[in-house]
Design a protein around this motif. Structure first.
Motif, PDB file in Angstrom:
ATOM      1  N   LEU A   1       0.847  -1.188   0.000  1.00  0.00           N
ATOM      2  CA  LEU A   1       0.000   0.000   0.000  1.00  0.00           C
ATOM      3  C   LEU A   1       0.886   1.243   0.000  1.00  0.00           C
ATOM      4  O   LEU A   1       1.660   1.454   0.928  1.00  0.00           O
ATOM      5  CB  LEU A   1      -0.898  -0.007   1.242  1.00  0.00           C
ATOM      6  N   PRO A   2       0.810   2.094  -1.029  1.00  0.00           N
ATOM      7  CA  PRO A   2       1.680   3.270  -1.091  1.00  0.00           C
ATOM      8  C   PRO A   2       1.265   4.329  -0.080  1.00  0.00           C
ATOM      9  O   PRO A   2       0.075   4.504   0.203  1.00  0.00           O
ATOM     10  CB  PRO A   2       1.500   3.768  -2.531  1.00  0.00           C
ATOM     11  N   VAL A   3       2.235   5.020   0.448  1.00  0.00           N
ATOM     12  CA  VAL A   3       1.963   6.036   1.469  1.00  0.00           C
ATOM     13  C   VAL A   3       1.121   7.161   0.887  1.00  0.00           C
ATOM     14  O   VAL A   3       0.237   7.709   1.561  1.00  0.00           O
ATOM     15  CB  VAL A   3       3.285   6.581   2.037  1.00  0.00           C
ATOM     16  N   SER A   4       1.372   7.542  -0.353  1.00  0.00           N
ATOM     17  CA  SER A   4       0.632   8.645  -0.957  1.00  0.00           C
ATOM     18  C   SER A   4      -0.863   8.357  -1.001  1.00  0.00           C
ATOM     19  O   SER A   4      -1.680   9.252  -0.794  1.00  0.00           O
ATOM     20  CB  SER A   4       1.157   8.917  -2.366  1.00  0.00           C
ATOM     21  N   ALA A   5      -1.238   7.106  -1.258  1.00  0.00           N
ATOM     22  CA  ALA A   5      -2.655   6.740  -1.276  1.00  0.00           C
ATOM     23  C   ALA A   5      -3.223   6.711   0.136  1.00  0.00           C
ATOM     24  O   ALA A   5      -4.337   7.177   0.380  1.00  0.00           O
ATOM     25  CB  ALA A   5      -2.832   5.381  -1.946  1.00  0.00           C
ATOM     26  N   ALA A   6      -2.475   6.158   1.078  1.00  0.00           N
ATOM     27  CA  ALA A   6      -2.955   6.076   2.455  1.00  0.00           C
ATOM     28  C   ALA A   6      -3.072   7.448   3.095  1.00  0.00           C
ATOM     29  O   ALA A   6      -3.957   7.695   3.916  1.00  0.00           O
ATOM     30  CB  ALA A   6      -2.009   5.200   3.283  1.00  0.00           C
ATOM     31  N   ARG A   7      -2.178   8.340   2.713  1.00  0.00           N
ATOM     32  CA  ARG A   7      -2.153   9.667   3.329  1.00  0.00           C
ATOM     33  C   ARG A   7      -3.224  10.592   2.775  1.00  0.00           C
ATOM     34  O   ARG A   7      -3.768  11.422   3.509  1.00  0.00           O
ATOM     35  CB  ARG A   7      -0.768  10.287   3.112  1.00  0.00           C
ATOM     36  N   GLY A   8      -3.550  10.447   1.511  1.00  0.00           N
ATOM     37  CA  GLY A   8      -4.405  11.451   0.896  1.00  0.00           C
ATOM     38  C   GLY A   8      -5.786  11.005   0.478  1.00  0.00           C
ATOM     39  O   GLY A   8      -6.626  11.848   0.173  1.00  0.00           O
ATOM     40  N   LYS A   9      -6.075   9.719   0.436  1.00  0.00           N
ATOM     41  CA  LYS A   9      -7.356   9.239  -0.056  1.00  0.00           C
ATOM     42  C   LYS A   9      -8.412   9.238   1.048  1.00  0.00           C
ATOM     43  O   LYS A   9      -8.137   8.891   2.191  1.00  0.00           O
ATOM     44  CB  LYS A   9      -7.216   7.822  -0.615  1.00  0.00           C
ATOM     45  N   GLN A  10      -9.635   9.591   0.672  1.00  0.00           N
ATOM     46  CA  GLN A  10     -10.756   9.515   1.610  1.00  0.00           C
ATOM     47  C   GLN A  10     -11.173   8.054   1.790  1.00  0.00           C
ATOM     48  O   GLN A  10     -11.157   7.270   0.855  1.00  0.00           O
ATOM     49  CB  GLN A  10     -11.938  10.332   1.085  1.00  0.00           C
ATOM     50  N   GLY A  11     -11.568   7.710   2.983  1.00  0.00           N
ATOM     51  CA  GLY A  11     -12.047   6.372   3.253  1.00  0.00           C
ATOM     52  C   GLY A  11     -10.971   5.365   3.594  1.00  0.00           C
ATOM     53  O   GLY A  11     -11.285   4.215   3.903  1.00  0.00           O
TER      54      GLY A  11
END
Length: 393
Positions: free
Chosen positions: A281-291
Motif C-alpha cells: 500500500l503506497p503512502v501517498s494513497a494512504a495519506r491522501g485518499k478519503q475512506g
C-alpha cells in the motif's frame, strides 16, 4: 431500527432482548447497544460486497476494517512546560526562605522578601505543563469487541459468521489442490514468490487459492515492531526466499508503514539480481485518499531521513510516516486487493531480470483504483521506478 428479519420499524421497547416484537425472531446486533453501525443488515451488505457476492472468501479482520464506524489517528507530541512536582519543589522552599528572611529583617525592608515569596508562588501556580504523548490511533468498534460480537451474538443467531467470512484465529479452508492433511501441494518450480507481512492478507490469498492460480509460492514473514523489527523481518524474508532459485521474481505485499516501505529496497540491496515488485500500500494513497484507514503508533523505524534515502519516498510521505502514521493493507477492499496481486505477479513475470549492477524495484499498487501508466518517479506512490545502489541501513 429496522428489523433484519421482517423489515419492520422497531422502537426501543419493541426490540427488548434483541427480539422483534412483530415477528418474534431474534437478531444479533442492536446499534443502541453495540454502537453506531452495528446492525445486522449493514454487516450483511458489507460482507456480500466484500466477498463479491460469494465469489471470494475474506477474513474476519478484513470485515472488521470494512465495518468500522470510525477511525482516527493522532500524532505524538513533545512535553511542554515544567511538571507541577518540580515547580512546587522549587517554589515552596524559595518562598519559605524569603518569608524567613522577611521575619529576620523586620521593618519596611521585610516587604520586599514577602513580595518576592508571593511572586514565586503565583508564578508556580500559573505555569502549565502539557505532558508528551506517543502517536496513537483507534478504530471503533475495537477489534476485540467486533470479534466477540461476530463469534458470539452473530454466530448464536445465524449459526456462524456471514457467508464467505472465515475467522483468522481458525485454520483457513484450503482451496482445491490441497492434500489430505490440509496443506497446499508444493509446486516444484513456481514462477514467482509473493512475500506478505500481513497475516490477514496471507490468509485471504490462501483461502481464495490466488497463489496457486498464479503458479506462485506464498511466503509469510512476521510483521515485527520494535528496535529489532526491520533486521528480523528482512532476515526472515531472505531466509524464506533462499529456499527458491535466485532468479525467482518476488512481489512484496506490506502495510503503508516504515517497515513495509523499507522491505523491498532492502531486499534489492541484498539481492540486486532479483526482480522485486513492491505491491504494498503506497503512502501517498494512504495519506491522501478519503475512506482509507489511517492509524498511528510509536515506531522506532519511523526515521524520515532513512525513508527518503533508502525507500526513495518524497518529503511529505516520509514526514507522515515519521510522525507515526500508518495504514494497514488488510483494510483495502478484497476485490481491489485481489486485482492488485494478480497484476503485480504479471508485472513481475514480464519484467526483465536486472543486471548485477542494477537493482530494480517496481512500485505498483494504487488504491483504490487500478494501476496507472508506469512512470519513472515514485512521487505519487505509483508507477515503476529504478533504484541504483540501494543499500540497507
Amino acid at each position: 431500527m429496522i428489523c433484519p428479519r421482517c423489515a419492520a420499524s422497531l422502537t426501543g421497547k419493541q426490540r427488548t432482548g434483541r427480539i422483534c416484537a412483530h415477528c418474534g425472531k431474534r437478531f444479533a446486533l442492536d446499534p443502541a447497544v453495540h454502537g453506531k453501525g452495528m446492525h445486522d443488515i449493514r454487516i450483511r451488505v458489507i460482507a456480500e460486497r466484500a466477498t463479491d457476492h460469494g465469489r471470494l472468501k475474506i477474513t474476519l479482520t478484513q470485515l472488521w476494517y470494512l465495518s468500522r464506524s470510525r477511525d482516527y489517528a493522532s500524532a505524538g507530541r513533545d512535553p511542554k512546560g515544567v511538571p507541577a512536582k518540580i515547580r512546587w519543589l522549587v517554589a515552596l522552599p524559595v518562598a519559605a526562605a524569603l518569608v524567613a528572611c522577611a521575619v529576620l529583617t523586620g521593618g519596611r525592608l521585610a516587604i520586599l522578601p514577602c513580595a518576592a515569596a508571593c511572586a514565586a508562588l503565583v508564578v508556580a501556580s500559573s505555569m502549565r505543563h502539557h505532558p508528551g504523548q506517543l502517536p496513537h490511533g483507534q478504530i471503533i468498534p475495537a477489534e476485540r469487541t467486533f470479534r466477540a460480537l461476530m463469534n458470539g451474538s452473530w454466530s448464536a443467531v445465524y449459526g456462524g459468521l456471514p457467508k464467505g467470512v472465515v475467522d483468522d484465529a481458525d485454520p483457513v479452508p484450503q482451496p482445491r489442490g490441497a492434500n489430505r492433511s490440509g496443506e497446499s501441494v508444493p509446486m516444484s518450480r513456481p514462477k514467482a514468490a509473493i512475500l506478505c507481512t500481513d497475516r490477514a492478507v496471507t490468509l485471504f490469498l490462501t483461502a481464495n487459492g490466488i497463489p496457486d492460480r498464479l503458479e506462485a509460492v506464498l511466503v509469510e514473514v512476521a510483521d515485527a515492531v520494535g528496535p529489532g523489527g526491520r533486521p528480523t523481518v528482512l532476515a526472515a524474508a531472505l531466509s524464506a526466499l533462499a529456499q527458491y532459485r535466485s532468479g525467482l521474481p518476488v512481489v512484496v505485499l506490506h502495510d503503508a508503514d516504515p517497515q513495509g516501505m523499507l522491505l523491498a529496497p532492502l531486499i534489492c540491496g541484498v539481492q540486486p539480481d532479483r526482480v522485486v515488485v513492491d505491491a504494498g500500500l503506497p503512502v501517498s494513497a494512504a495519506r491522501g485518499k478519503q475512506g482509507v484507514v489511517r492509524l498511528a503508533r510509536h515506531d522506532p523505524l519511523a526515521d524520515a531521513e532513512q525513508l527518503r534515502t533508502v525507500a526513495g519516498l518524497p518529503e511529505a510521505d516520509a514526514q507522515w510516516l515519521g510522525e507515526g502514521f500508518w495504514s494497514p493493507l488488510a483494510a483495502v477492499p478484497p476485490r481491489v486487493l485481489e486485482s492488485i496481486v494478480v497484476r503485480a505477479v504479471e508485472r513481475a513475470l514480464a519484467a526483465p531480470r536486472p543486471t548485477p549492477r542494477e537493482a530494480l524495484t517496481h512500485g505498483f499498487l494504487t488504491w483504490p483504483l487500478a494501476p496507472r501508466t508506469p512512470r519513472t518517479s515514485r512521487a505519487s506512490g505509483t508507477g515503476t521506478y529504478n533504484k541504483k545502489g540501494t543499500s540497507s541501513a
